[in-house]
Design an enzyme around this catalytic site. Structure first.
Site, PDB file in Angstrom:
ATOM      1  N   SER A  12       0.919  -1.247  -0.027  1.00 18.87           N
ATOM      2  CA  SER A  12       0.061   0.152   0.073  1.00 18.87           C
ATOM      3  C   SER A  12       0.968   1.287  -0.127  1.00 18.87           C
ATOM      4  O   SER A  12       1.750   1.519  -0.965  1.00 18.87           O
ATOM      5  CB  SER A  12      -1.155  -0.095   1.285  1.00 18.87           C
ATOM      6  OG  SER A  12      -2.010   0.813   1.074  1.00 18.87           O
TER       7      SER A  12
ATOM      8  N   ASP B  14      -9.201  -5.368  -5.025  1.00 17.75           N
ATOM      9  CA  ASP B  14      -8.456  -4.410  -4.356  1.00 17.75           C
ATOM     10  C   ASP B  14      -9.803  -3.004  -4.323  1.00 17.75           C
ATOM     11  O   ASP B  14      -9.813  -2.507  -5.522  1.00 17.75           O
ATOM     12  CB  ASP B  14      -7.234  -3.880  -4.696  1.00 17.75           C
ATOM     13  CG  ASP B  14      -6.734  -2.908  -3.815  1.00 17.75           C
ATOM     14  OD1 ASP B  14      -7.458  -2.415  -2.780  1.00 17.75           O
ATOM     15  OD2 ASP B  14      -5.561  -2.647  -3.801  1.00 17.75           O
TER      16      ASP B  14
ATOM     17  N   HIS C 223      -6.994  -6.005  -0.954  1.00 22.36           N
ATOM     18  CA  HIS C 223      -6.254  -5.226  -0.769  1.00 22.36           C
ATOM     19  C   HIS C 223      -4.904  -5.686   0.261  1.00 22.36           C
ATOM     20  O   HIS C 223      -3.754  -5.604   0.130  1.00 22.36           O
ATOM     21  CB  HIS C 223      -6.573  -3.752  -0.225  1.00 22.36           C
ATOM     22  CG  HIS C 223      -5.435  -2.671  -0.124  1.00 22.36           C
ATOM     23  ND1 HIS C 223      -4.768  -2.045  -1.427  1.00 22.36           N
ATOM     24  CD2 HIS C 223      -4.866  -2.084   1.153  1.00 22.36           C
ATOM     25  CE1 HIS C 223      -4.020  -1.343  -0.859  1.00 22.36           C
ATOM     26  NE2 HIS C 223      -3.902  -1.216   0.554  1.00 22.36           N
TER      27      HIS C 223
END
Length: 420
Positions: free
Chosen positions: A235, A328, A362
């Site tokens: 991320s 995601d 994610h």
């Protein structure tokens, strides 16, 4: 006599467990339940229903679950299908060194869960220990200059490949992935950069000089190969990891898990040079039916266009492993990885591998970790929808973890091929 067995009873959290039941009546239906209480006393539970064979046995490596939290043959389903009793709770191990997660497995006769029925005693039960660190791994707190983090050293003289581990905008110091990497032979630095110790509580800028200090610190360690370092990043951490790979020639292998190919929110500064974040279109934020925020269209639907903000990935000298969860909902990781690899291709580079997982969200974490599809993080007002479907997400985590280790060994250990 009914017996419930799990082999091994104590192991690393990324190692599979074989669960079997014997002594049942032929074709008897039973319910297997798992439960875990984390360090904050949050409870996680899972269950699945199985039918014994003609010998009165259930083997999760062979037999399909008929119902419950999953259906089908999934030997580790009771672990990755654990769900929090309190919604929006993410399962994360904080103290990786001193205690494992204790997973209680219980076997019940099926019953309908209504309040007026008293709780039934299990037919059999046992506890499985799930460790985040192998015997002999050493943890060293890092307060070196500005650096804050934890260094994990594998047992033995070495030298070992060195890896910097970066997480996202949650902040703090997350150590569970670095401790596992050290358990598999990597000197791993879990590096904090936000909301930990005396670091800034709000990230106003990303100072790449700080991360360069971390690179030099790790490369100077006597147990680390001096030829180059790896990065494992997720991320916001993957945004930083990409920027590091571009600017720091010591980075030779970079794992980017669901990250952007541009800068989000905060400028990056390196030796006085300021790299501005991309412009986003907040009007493309969406709220799903459960009230969770989804940000993944804010950069791909922008009318302004962000191509001028793409980081110059072609300048990086090392290799990249892109890991993408196609479901995601926080970042459109599939699009961003495609843009980055196309940029490399246009510049004559073939120094990348892309693993794209349908159904994965994610938060792709080490194997057998439960899916966290939504949670709150500091400084973000709405609850974030991370996305993902339980079964394909679990499969993605198991496959990606093996590939990450292969990739790091191939590009960090001189003379090593890609096998584990």
């Amino acid at each position: 006599m009914v017996q419930l067995t799990a082999t091994p009873l104590s192991a690393l959290v990324d190692e599979p467990v074989q669960i079997r039941v014997t002594g049942l009546s032929p074709f008897q239906v039973v319910c297997l339940q798992a439960s875990l209480t984390d360090e904050k006393q949050s409870l996680f539970r899972s269950e699945a229903y199985y039918k014994a064979n003609e010998a009165g046995e259930v083997d999760l490596e062979r037999d399909a679950a008929l119902g419950g939290d999953y259906v089908g043959v999934h030997p580790m389903g009771l672990f990755w299908s654990l769900k929090p009793e309190k919604l929006l709770t993410r399962l994360m191990k904080r103290d990786v060194m001193n205690s494992p997660f204790q997973v209680q497995l219980q076997l019940f006769e099926p019953y309908f869960p209504v309040q007026y029925e008293s709780a039934r005693a299990p037919m059999a039960s046992l506890t499985v220990e799930r460790w985040y660190v192998a015997p002999g791994v050493t943890r060293i707190p890092v307060r070196e200059g500005r650096l804050r983090g934890a260094l994990f050293l594998p047992p033995g003289e070495g030298p070992f490949p060195g890896v910097i581990d970066l997480f996202g905008g949650t902040g703090g110091l997350l150590e569970f992935r670095a401790s596992l990497l050290a358990s598999h032979g990597f000197v791993s630095l879990a590096l904090a950069y936000l909301a930990y110790d005396d670091l800034p509580t709000i990230l106003e800028k990303v100072e790449l000089d700080y991360f360069e200090e971390a690179v030099n610190f790790l490369l100077s360690h006597p147990k680390v190969f001096g030829t180059g370092l790896g990065i494992v990043s997720t991320s916001k951490g993957a945004e930083i990891g990409l920027s590091m790979a571009i600017h720091l020639k010591q980075i030779t292998a970079t794992v980017l898990i669901n990250g952007p190919n541009f800068i989000i929110g905060n400028p990056h500064i390196y030796h006085g040079q300021i790299i501005q974040p991309a412009i986003f279109s907040i009007e493309y934020k969406s709220i799903n039916a459960l009230g969770f925020a989804e940000f993944y269209h804010m950069y791909t639907k922008s009318e302004i266009g962000i191509s001028q903000s793409f980081l110059p990935i072609e300048k990086a000298q090392g290799h990249f492993l892109f890991i993408v969860g196609e479901e995601d909902k926080n970042l459109n990781s599939k699009v961003h990885a495609a843009q980055a690899t196309e940029q490399l291709r246009r510049n004559g580079k073939n120094n990348w591998t892309l693993l794209s997982y349908p159904g994965a969200g994610h938060l792709i974490e080490p194997p057998y970790s439960p899916l966290c599809c939504a949670s709150r993080i500091p400084f973000v007002v709405p609850t974030i929808h991370w996305g993902g479907e339980v079964i394909p997400h679990a499969a993605a985590q198991e496959h990606a973890w093996k590939e990450i280790q292969k990739f790091l060994r191939k590009h960090l250990i001189p003379g090593t091929t890609s096998q584990l």
